[in-house]
Design a protein around this motif. Structure first.
Motif, PDB file in Angstrom:
ATOM      1  N   THR A 102       2.521  20.192 -28.856  1.00  9.37           N
ATOM      2  CA  THR A 102       3.399  19.564 -27.870  1.00  9.37           C
ATOM      3  C   THR A 102       4.043  20.637 -27.008  1.00  9.37           C
ATOM      4  O   THR A 102       4.030  21.819 -27.338  1.00  9.37           O
ATOM      5  N   ARG A 133       1.554  14.661 -38.314  1.00  8.72           N
ATOM      6  CA  ARG A 133       1.165  13.709 -37.287  1.00  8.72           C
ATOM      7  C   ARG A 133       0.756  12.384 -37.889  1.00  8.72           C
ATOM      8  O   ARG A 133       1.142  11.319 -37.435  1.00  8.72           O
ATOM      9  N   VAL A 177      -1.809  18.431 -23.094  1.00  7.12           N
ATOM     10  CA  VAL A 177      -0.518  18.044 -23.663  1.00  7.12           C
ATOM     11  C   VAL A 177       0.231  17.115 -22.712  1.00  7.12           C
ATOM     12  O   VAL A 177       0.912  16.173 -23.140  1.00  7.12           O
ATOM     13  N   ASP A 214      -0.578  18.531 -34.210  1.00  9.42           N
ATOM     14  CA  ASP A 214      -0.074  18.084 -32.917  1.00  9.42           C
ATOM     15  C   ASP A 214       0.447  19.277 -32.140  1.00  9.42           C
ATOM     16  O   ASP A 214       1.343  19.999 -32.606  1.00  9.42           O
ATOM     17  N   PRO A 228      -1.527  12.439 -22.388  1.00 12.80           N
ATOM     18  CA  PRO A 228      -1.828  11.948 -23.738  1.00 12.80           C
ATOM     19  C   PRO A 228      -3.133  11.173 -23.843  1.00 12.80           C
ATOM     20  O   PRO A 228      -3.814  11.262 -24.874  1.00 12.80           O
TER      21      PRO A 228
END
Length: 454
Positions: free
Chosen positions: A420, A451, A285, A418, A288
């Motif tokens: 995060t 996403r 995370v 996703d 990237p």
């Protein structure tokens, strides 16, 4: 790019002064022991991260090496010969010289592990160790990236990770407790079979025994609890569920090998592996570009099919390199050993500070940065300063199984959407913390459809 910046010149063993011995014990060893070497103490792990005790320990051992050479460096401890192994060449000698003259059956290890696995491989005498190690390697399928029971094992990992995803979607994310609850369900199913999925009482008993083992020979023995754990494990082997490790154990001959007696070590080892997987997710995370490379590796794959996922495996290995679950690798000498003309007596504790070797920024260019490529290009495997699963004849035989389970769980989470950072995740800069509290990690989960729409 090489991961090393230079090696100190090797020298004969030196003996640290009494004052330096106290500093090593206080700044390098005590904080690691305080965090729990068998079962982590959450509050102490959090405090150690805030105080950067692992970083202080690295700096102290760098000072010791500068003053005394790379060793081995003897410590002045009454009634117990102890030597620090700070040079990779010496690490190789110690770890390849197993079971003799460097036995993994270390005195302190026997005192700790004997609390819940009296017949485990790591605490077995040589005549017992060989048949027990043979059983363990056979059942764990050591050296094979995809276990022969992978269909059932991957199914368990996928189903529990998918259930975690469903829960996270309802809440908007998940924290370390959510992850570890799912992880333990995976572990119980993998080791003991589907009927053990919700047998929290079994792993709770093991956790109590492990916390007592943190005190080595000084902890409470909990004999009744230990006997109860043994009976429950025996029942799962007697009623072996298809596709589980227990099924494979049931086919092994009993006797000196004591197949059931090996299970506590597997359950124990899988616990910190969950923290390794959590930190690996945090690393991805925070980076990237590497996360994108992992997603590219997953694209178009049928994740229900057992398979090797090299980039995710590399992320897990790098997590274990940055924050090793076994920060101190221990061996005892079975006879006098000679080092550059100097002799260390028999029964010397050889202490390999893995966390120091992994984070030594005077030697390693990648000491404090995420460097998964070294696990893909083969350079890490040739580096005796990297010991995420130990090395040599006593290396962890469950390495490949742990990597398979962890990469499958992480692939399922990342494929769902996703992921995060919500809390506790470090930034992606070059200065990764020497201590990262896995229990403080929290993540948000956004649907894949969200996403693609952004």
């Amino acid at each position: 790019m090489t991961a090393t910046t230079g090696r100190p010149t090797r020298s004969e063993p030196a003996t640290a002064s009494f004052a330096d011995t106290v500093r090593v014990l206080g700044l390098a060893v005590a904080p690691i022991v305080a965090q729990g070497v068998i079962a982590r103490r959450r509050r102490v792990v959090a405090l150690a991260g805030k105080l950067d005790t692992d970083g202080r320990g690295v700096r102290e051992l760098q000072r010791i090496r500068e003053r005394y050479g790379p060793g081995p460096v003897r410590l002045r401890i009454p009634l117990r010969p102890v030597a620090l192994v700070l040079d990779p060449a010496d690490v190789r000698r110690v770890l390849t010289g197993t079971p003799g003259p460097f036995t993994p059956r270390n005195r302190e290890k026997r005192g700790a592990l004997g609390r819940f696995q009296r017949h485990g491989v790591l605490v077995s005498r040589n005549e017992e160790r060989t048949p027990r190690r043979r059983v363990v390697e056979e059942v764990l399928d050591g050296g094979h990236p995809v276990h022969r029971n992978a269909d059932a094992l991957v199914r368990a990992a996928r189903e529990e990770a998918t259930a975690l995803v469903a829960q996270a979607r309802g809440r908007g994310g998940f924290d370390s407790d959510d992850f570890m609850t799912a992880w333990w369900r995976v572990v119980r199913r993998v080791v003991l079979g589907d009927p053990a999925r919700d047998d929290h009482a079994l792993t709770d008993d093991l956790t109590v025994l492990r916390h007592s083992a943190n005190w080595s020979g000084l902890g409470r023995r909990h004999r009744r609890r230990s006997e109860r754990l043994r009976r429950r494990l025996q029942r799962y082997v007697d009623e072996a569920a298809p596709g589980s490790l227990a099924e494979l154990l049931a086919a092994q001959p009993d006797g000196i090998a004591d197949p059931v007696g090996q299970i506590p070590q597997w359950l124990f080892a899988f616990d910190p592996a969950g923290a390794v997987a959590l930190r690996a997710l945090a690393l991805l995370v925070a980076h990237p570009d590497e996360l994108a490379a992992v997603r590219a590796e997953l694209a178009g794959r049928d994740l229900d099919a057992p398979q090797d996922l090299p980039r995710l495996r590399a992320a897990v290995l790098e997590s274990a390199r940055l924050w090793p679950t076994t920060p101190l690798v221990l061996r005892d000498t079975t006879e006098p050993t000679t080092w550059a003309g100097e002799t260390l007596p028999a029964h010397t504790a050889m202490v390999v500070p893995a966390w120091f070797l992994h984070r030594d920024d005077q030697v390693r260019a990648d000491a404090d940065r995420f460097h998964p490529e070294q696990w893909l290009d083969g350079s890490a495997q040739a580096d005796w300063s990297l010991l995420p699963f130990s090395a040599g004849p006593a290396a962890c035989p469950g390495r490949e199984l742990v990597l398979l389970v962890a990469s499958t769980v992480l692939a399922t989470l990342l494929d769902a959407g996703d992921v995060t950072a919500a809390a506790g995740v470090p930034d992606g800069g070059p200065g990764l913390p020497r201590g990262l509290d896995p229990y403080a990690l929290q993540f948000r989960l956004h649907d894949t459809t969200q996403r693609s729409a952004r």
